[in-house]
Design an enzyme around this catalytic site. Sequence first.
Site, PDB file in Angstrom:
ATOM      1  N   HIS A  50     -10.901  -2.459   4.297  1.00  0.00           N
ATOM      2  CA  HIS A  50     -10.907  -1.905   5.977  1.00  0.00           C
ATOM      3  C   HIS A  50     -11.507  -0.598   6.360  1.00  0.00           C
ATOM      4  O   HIS A  50     -11.121  -0.436   7.462  1.00  0.00           O
ATOM      5  CB  HIS A  50      -9.806  -2.330   6.132  1.00  0.00           C
ATOM      6  CG  HIS A  50      -8.672  -0.357   5.851  1.00  0.00           C
ATOM      7  ND1 HIS A  50      -8.948  -0.831   3.937  1.00  0.00           N
ATOM      8  CD2 HIS A  50      -8.083   0.588   5.289  1.00  0.00           C
ATOM      9  CE1 HIS A  50      -8.201   0.043   3.850  1.00  0.00           C
ATOM     10  NE2 HIS A  50      -8.185   0.866   4.038  1.00  0.00           N
ATOM     11  N   ASP A  51     -11.806  -0.099   5.074  1.00  0.00           N
ATOM     12  CA  ASP A  51     -12.636   1.774   5.362  1.00  0.00           C
ATOM     13  C   ASP A  51     -14.153   0.766   5.003  1.00  0.00           C
ATOM     14  O   ASP A  51     -14.622   2.031   6.026  1.00  0.00           O
ATOM     15  CB  ASP A  51     -12.399   2.397   4.349  1.00  0.00           C
ATOM     16  CG  ASP A  51     -10.976   2.928   4.658  1.00  0.00           C
ATOM     17  OD1 ASP A  51     -10.232   2.377   5.671  1.00  0.00           O
ATOM     18  OD2 ASP A  51     -10.221   2.790   3.353  1.00  0.00           O
ATOM     19  N   ASP A  53      -3.235   4.766  -2.435  1.00  0.00           N
ATOM     20  CA  ASP A  53      -3.525   5.555  -0.855  1.00  0.00           C
ATOM     21  C   ASP A  53      -3.889   6.681  -1.776  1.00  0.00           C
ATOM     22  O   ASP A  53      -3.321   7.552  -2.044  1.00  0.00           O
ATOM     23  CB  ASP A  53      -2.994   5.468   0.072  1.00  0.00           C
ATOM     24  CG  ASP A  53      -4.705   5.608   1.116  1.00  0.00           C
ATOM     25  OD1 ASP A  53      -5.017   5.204   1.364  1.00  0.00           O
ATOM     26  OD2 ASP A  53      -4.128   7.073   1.833  1.00  0.00           O
ATOM     27  N   GLU A  77      -6.518   4.175  -5.267  1.00  0.00           N
ATOM     28  CA  GLU A  77      -8.068   4.699  -4.783  1.00  0.00           C
ATOM     29  C   GLU A  77      -7.964   6.040  -4.918  1.00  0.00           C
ATOM     30  O   GLU A  77      -7.463   6.998  -4.647  1.00  0.00           O
ATOM     31  CB  GLU A  77      -7.245   4.210  -3.157  1.00  0.00           C
ATOM     32  CG  GLU A  77      -8.967   4.895  -1.892  1.00  0.00           C
ATOM     33  CD  GLU A  77      -8.802   5.017  -0.782  1.00  0.00           C
ATOM     34  OE1 GLU A  77      -9.476   4.672  -0.168  1.00  0.00           O
ATOM     35  OE2 GLU A  77      -7.806   6.201  -0.375  1.00  0.00           O
ATOM     36  N   ASP A  87       1.231  -1.290  -0.078  1.00  0.00           N
ATOM     37  CA  ASP A  87       0.151  -0.282   0.032  1.00  0.00           C
ATOM     38  C   ASP A  87       0.848   1.246   0.134  1.00  0.00           C
ATOM     39  O   ASP A  87       2.006   1.033   0.878  1.00  0.00           O
ATOM     40  CB  ASP A  87      -0.471  -0.124   1.166  1.00  0.00           C
ATOM     41  CG  ASP A  87      -2.411   0.356   0.891  1.00  0.00           C
ATOM     42  OD1 ASP A  87      -2.180   1.357   0.311  1.00  0.00           O
ATOM     43  OD2 ASP A  87      -3.300   0.086   1.861  1.00  0.00           O
TER      44      ASP A  87
END
Length: 556
Positions: A339-340, A209, A266, A113
Site C-alpha cells: 500500500h506504500d 510497522d 517493516e 498490523d
Amino acid sequence: MGAAAYFSPTIAFGAENLRWWQKNPVYQIYPKSFLDTNGSGTGDLQGIIKKLDYIKSLGACAIWLTPIYPSPMVDNGYDIANYTDIDPRFGNMDDFDELIAESRKRGIKIVMDLVFNHSSDQHSWFLESKSSKTNPKADWYIWRDEKTNWRGIFGGSAWEFCEERQQYYLHTFAKQQPDLNWENPEVRKALYDAANFWLDKGVGGFRIDAIVYIKKPSKIADGKPDMPDGMCSVHNMIANTPGILDFLHEFRREVFDGHDIFTVGEANSVKSEDLSKWVGKNGVFDMLFEFNHSNVMFNNGDEVWHHSKPIRLSELKKALSDSQKSTKNLWYPIYFENHDKPRSVNNFFVSGTDKKLAAKALAIVLFSLRGTPFIYQGEEIGLDNTKFDSISDYDDISSHGNYKLAREEGLSDKEAMKFVQKFSRDNARTPMQWNSEKNAGFTSGKAWLPVHSDFKACNVEIEEKNPDSVLNFYRKLSKLRNSSEILLNGEYEELYPENEEIYMFSRSLGEKKLIITVNFTTHDVKLPISGGKKVIGNYADEKNYLRATEAAIYEF
Ligand code: NOJ
C-alpha cells in the site's frame, strides 16, 4: 525446448520441514479499498468475508490486514486511537470474530498490523500525556524543551509544539502520529498487552510497522543537514539506533514466543548483511521487509520522490540477490507491491511495456525467489497506476509532503505532479476492481478514492473468464510453487548479474535445477541458455530468444 505440464513429475514433493507460512503466499488487503458492503464508500470486514473464497483461490495461507483499529485516518489507519478495538467504518468486534472463524474454515489466518512506533494524537494515552508535565503518562511520548533540525518522513519538522505542556513532541511521521517512548517500561507493557489481546483472538501473526524507529539516540541533538531545506532526515538520525534489538528481543519473548504464528517486521534500511541479527532463531522476526530492492531508485535514506533516479536493472538484481544470499539459511518475504508503493508494472518496467506481460513476468519472479510471496490486492489482476490531475485530488499524506517539498525546491506544478503521479501511494489504494459495473463493483455509494478509469477492461470478473489472464496465471504459479520442492527450498544463484536487460537466476536442489529468465526490455534479447524444458511462461509458444518482457521458468 518443449512445453511441459505445470506439475512436472520430476519436481518432487518435499520441504516437509517448512512451516505453513513458508509454503503458500500471503495476500495483503487494504481494507478501505477492498469491498464495501454497506454503501459507505469505504471497504469493510464483511466485504473481506465475502471474498475469502477468492483469496483462497490464490492459494493464500494468510491475509495481512493493514490497520483496522479506531483511527482519525490522517494516515489511513497508521494513526491508531485504540489498539484493541475495530474502527466502526470497518465493522465491529463481532465482524472481526466472524472473519477469523470464516478464514479458519478455509485454512487462512488473519495477520494484524502492529503500529507501535507511534499512536494517533487522539489516543487517550497521548491526550493524557500532553495535558501536563506531571500526569501519570507524562513520559509516554518523547517530549523536549528544544526542537532539533530533524525533518519528518512526511515533510516539515519532526517536532510539534504543544501549548498545554509548552514543549515539543517528536513525530517521525505526521504531526498527528506522536512517537511513543519505548524507554518507558509501562509503554512497552501496554503495547505487548495489545498484541497479546489479538493473539487471544486467534490471529495468525503480525506485520510490525516502522519498527526501526522505536529506539531513539540517548542524546537527541541536531544532525548534519542532509536535506535541501537545511534539515536532516529523521530517518538518518534514528533508524536502527544501537540497543534497538534489546527492545525487540523482549517484544519477542513477551508476545511472539510459543505461538504458531509468523512475524514480519517493516525495517527500512536494515542492511542485508545484518539480516541474521533480525530474523530467524537468533533474531526477532520470521521475516523482514528491508526495502533494499524496493528503494533501489532512491539514494540512501533519501526517499524524496523528485530526487529519484531511473532504476538500473543490475542494481535491482543485486538488491534481490543480496537479500537472497543473506537469508540462505533464514527466510525472506518477497514483494513488489504494497500500500506504500506504486503499482509494480509501472515501477519496474520502462514505459511502453505491455502491462499484462509485465504483471506475469513479475509474478514469475515473485513465486520463484526463495521466500514467502506477498501478493498485494489488485496485483494479481495486473492493476496499474492511476493518474489524478491536481494535488488536491490526492488523499495520501506523503503525496502532499512530497509535492510541497518539490515546489519549495523550485519545481513547477507540472513537474512536481509528474513525480506525484509516478510515486503516490494512492496508485495502490484505488478501489479493488471486481467487475464492470458501477464503481467496479467496489461500492454502491461514492468511493472514498476514485476508481481507476480502466476498470471496465481490467477487473476480476473478466479475468476469471479468461484462462490466459494475469489472475489465472497467479493461480497456476501459486500451485506450481506449492508443489515444487525446488521453488520452495532450492538454492538461489544469480546468473549474468551485470546484464542490464535480463534477470536470470537458478534454483537448485541436488541434481535438479530450474532457471528463471525475465527480459526487462521491450525488444528481443538473446537467451543465453538452451536445452531446458519450459515449465511456465508469459508467452504461450517458444523461441530461442526472449521477446519483449518475456519471462519463463525452465527445467533442467
Ligand atoms: C509504514 C506504513 O506502511 C505506512 O503506510 C505508514 O504511513 C507508515 N509506516 C507510518 O506508520
